[in-house]
Every structure is written in C-alpha cells, then in structure tokens.
Motif scaffolding. Structure first.
Motif, mmCIF file in Angstrom:
data_model
loop_
_atom_site.group_PDB
_atom_site.id
_atom_site.type_symbol
_atom_site.label_atom_id
_atom_site.label_comp_id
_atom_site.label_asym_id
_atom_site.label_seq_id
_atom_site.Cartn_x
_atom_site.Cartn_y
_atom_site.Cartn_z
ATOM 1 N N UNK A 265 -5.208 1.196 -8.069
ATOM 2 C CA UNK A 265 -4.644 0.053 -8.804
ATOM 3 C C UNK A 265 -5.430 -1.228 -8.527
ATOM 4 N N UNK A 266 -5.812 -1.445 -7.279
ATOM 5 C CA UNK A 266 -6.599 -2.629 -6.924
ATOM 6 C C UNK A 266 -7.959 -2.581 -7.600
ATOM 7 N N UNK A 267 -8.603 -1.430 -7.596
ATOM 8 C CA UNK A 267 -9.916 -1.290 -8.236
ATOM 9 C C UNK A 267 -9.822 -1.534 -9.735
ATOM 10 N N UNK A 268 -8.741 -1.040 -10.349
ATOM 11 C CA UNK A 268 -8.554 -1.236 -11.781
ATOM 12 C C UNK A 268 -8.394 -2.714 -12.119
ATOM 13 N N UNK A 269 -7.612 -3.435 -11.327
ATOM 14 C CA UNK A 269 -7.436 -4.870 -11.557
ATOM 15 C C UNK A 269 -8.741 -5.625 -11.379
ATOM 16 N N UNK A 270 -9.530 -5.248 -10.392
ATOM 17 C CA UNK A 270 -10.816 -5.896 -10.173
ATOM 18 C C UNK A 270 -11.772 -5.637 -11.335
ATOM 19 N N UNK A 271 -11.759 -4.428 -11.873
ATOM 20 C CA UNK A 271 -12.621 -4.113 -13.014
ATOM 21 C C UNK A 271 -12.212 -4.903 -14.254
ATOM 22 N N UNK A 272 -10.899 -5.029 -14.457
ATOM 23 C CA UNK A 272 -10.411 -5.799 -15.605
ATOM 24 C C UNK A 272 -10.815 -7.261 -15.487
ATOM 25 N N UNK B 206 0.828 -1.204 0.000
ATOM 26 C CA UNK B 206 0.000 0.000 0.000
ATOM 27 C C UNK B 206 0.869 1.263 0.000
ATOM 28 N N UNK B 207 1.375 1.543 -1.212
ATOM 29 C CA UNK B 207 2.207 2.718 -1.427
ATOM 30 C C UNK B 207 1.613 3.481 -2.613
ATOM 31 N N UNK B 208 1.516 4.756 -2.549
ATOM 32 C CA UNK B 208 1.011 5.564 -3.647
ATOM 33 C C UNK B 208 -0.480 5.332 -3.856
ATOM 34 N N UNK B 209 -0.902 5.245 -5.154
ATOM 35 C CA UNK B 209 -2.315 5.063 -5.496
ATOM 36 C C UNK B 209 -2.689 3.582 -5.481
ATOM 37 N N UNK B 210 -2.432 2.928 -4.370
ATOM 38 C CA UNK B 210 -2.678 1.479 -4.306
ATOM 39 C C UNK B 210 -4.160 1.153 -4.411
ATOM 40 N N UNK B 211 -5.028 1.979 -3.879
ATOM 41 C CA UNK B 211 -6.466 1.689 -3.921
ATOM 42 C C UNK B 211 -6.994 1.738 -5.357
#
Length: 287
Positions: free
Chosen positions: A18-25, A11-16
């Motif tokens: 990035x996680x949301x983007x992976x879940x959407x993909x 959890x560094x930077x815009x980690x939230x």
C-alpha cells in the motif's frame, strides 16, 4: 468479507504494498505536473490561448472589406425576451466551440470543432473571424450585399478554419434542435460560402450589390442552402467555457413573414477612438 479498518501507516496486512502504491501514484502525479500534462493545466492552457485578446479591424469608411477581422454579434431584443423568455439573456457572439479532445492540443486547434453562441462580447481569438474572398477579390476590397464570402478563424492557435454548413440529414444535424448544423472545416468549398443580406425585406432588392456597412443589423445567409445563420437561445450547451447557446443555419420567420431576431447579426469592427472597446461598446447618440 473483511473490511479494512487501518490506514497504511499501521503495519497490518499488505502495508508495504500500500505504501509503495501511494508513492508511485504521487511520483506519477509530480512527473505529469512538471511536464504540464495534468488535465487542469491543459484546460488552463487551452483557455489562455483561445481567450487571448484580439484587435478588430477599424473601418475608416464605415464599410466591410475582405481581410477585415470582425466579430459577429446577435444583439439582444428586449421585446422578444419579454414575450419568449429564454434560459440565457443578453447579446451573443459567434464563437468557436472546441471538442473535448482540444484540451490535449498544444500547437493549434484540430478538427472536429463546433460553433456556439457566447455572451462574451469582448473580442478574443475565439470569437474573431476574418472576412475572406472566395471569388478572387483582393484584400481591402469592399464587400457587397449578395456577394459570396467565407468566414475564417485567425491564424496560429485557431487553426485557420472556415465556417461551413450543409443540408441536414438523419445522421448529420445540430445536437439539440436537430436543425442544419454549423461547424468548421479546413476545406474550401461551396459549403463555406455565405452572403450578407439587407435586413428590411422591402428594400432588399434595392440594396443588392451595394457595399455592406459595418456595425449594422443584417442577415448572414448560407449560399448553398439559402438558410440564415441563427442563434437558438432556448437550446443551451454546456461547454468548458460555461453555459452557451446553439448555433444553426435556419431561417425563422415571425407572424409578418420577416426574419426573426434569431437571424439578426451585426458584424462588429474596432473602435478607432479606443483600442480596448469595439463599435458595439461605443455610446449611442441620444434620440
């Protein structure tokens, strides 16, 4: 410019984000998979439909008839292969070569749709054609040398298209050789008319008007341009079915002014003693 050295689990930077983007993909991938919209699924569905096994018509009298389901085969010439080696060897069948957009097709093939030569000599939806009348002849009547006919794809998924050709132009010609193009159309015209011509030029006039025998070498000539259907073995096409050769309408003459092996065709019918193989696969009698 900073370089990222951590994965989203750290959890560094815009980690939230990035996680949301992976879940959407992943969610989008699973939804497309469930609907059968993945490119791999579409390609598999296309191959399943177009490579489905077909049964060729059985000729009881050894002749060709209107309405027969046949396969057009360009046989291998061993002597020519030795003198003029080509990238692809063996016998070829005339096949439908769908456009890349065909992977998105569900109900039936759509135009534009080309033609190629495949080494697959087993009858399937892709390489089976119907001999169709263009002069009012009834289904079941015998085809004669010099008589116009059309070659039509099967009904259903194959779309019921006709084999066509026309004079080459600067903007319309075959892709590799720049010779006269052969393709499919849904319109009936003089461009879709072909004729069976006896192979031996010295006996050609004597056979004009006689019934066309099945499973025998002959020429298939385009009625409008008087060019022979040909396989260009040295021009390789890469298709979704693998490496194939180009089809064109062009008469190739050898040193004796006789049509070359590229123009030789055998119109293959079914084997009456075997529902798996064709007359091409039937054992040849000893000399």
């Amino acid at each position: 410019m900073s370089v990222r050295t951590f994965c989203p689990s750290v959890r560094v930077g815009n980690w939230n984000e990035d996680v949301s983007l992976q879940q959407d993909v992943m969610k989008d991938f699973l939804e497309k998979r469930d609907r059968g919209e993945l490119l791999l699924q579409k390609t598999s569905n296309l191959k399943k439909n177009i490579l489905k096994k077909t049964e060729l018509s059985i000729s009881k009298d050894g002749l060709l008839h209107f309405g027969d389901v046949v396969m057009l085969l360009n046989p291998e010439n061993a002597e020519e292969s030795m003198s003029n080696p080509s990238p692809v060897f063996g016998s070829f069948t005339l096949c439908v070569n769908p456009d890349e957009s065909a992977v998105h097709t569900k109900s039936h093939l759509k135009l534009p749709c080309g033609i190629s030569a495949s080494t697959n000599v087993k009858p399937c939806e892709r390489n089976s054609f119907i001999i169709t009348s263009v002069d009012g002849s009834e289904v079941g009547e015998t085809l004669h040398f010099g008589q116009n006919f059309a070659l039509r794809t099967l009904e259903g998924f194959m779309g019921h298209f006709r084999l066509r050709s026309d004079q080459k132009t600067f903007l319309k010609c075959s892709k590799k050789s720049c010779l006269q193009e052969v393709s499919l159309t849904d319109q009936q015209s003089y461009e879709t008319c072909w004729q069976a011509v006896y192979l031996d030029p010295q006996m050609r006039l004597e056979h004009e008007g006689l019934p066309v025998p099945a499973n025998t070498k002959l020429l298939i000539v385009h009625s409008k341009t008087n060019q022979c259907l040909a396989v260009l073995r040295k021009y390789v096409l890469w298709t979704i079915f693998g490496k194939e050769c180009e089809i064109t309408a062009h008469t190739f003459l050898n040193g004796h002014k006789v049509e070359d092996n590229a123009n030789h065709w055998t119109i293959v019918t079914g084997n009456p003693s075997d529902d798996i193989h064709t007359m091409f696969d039937r054992p040849k009698p000893p000399n």
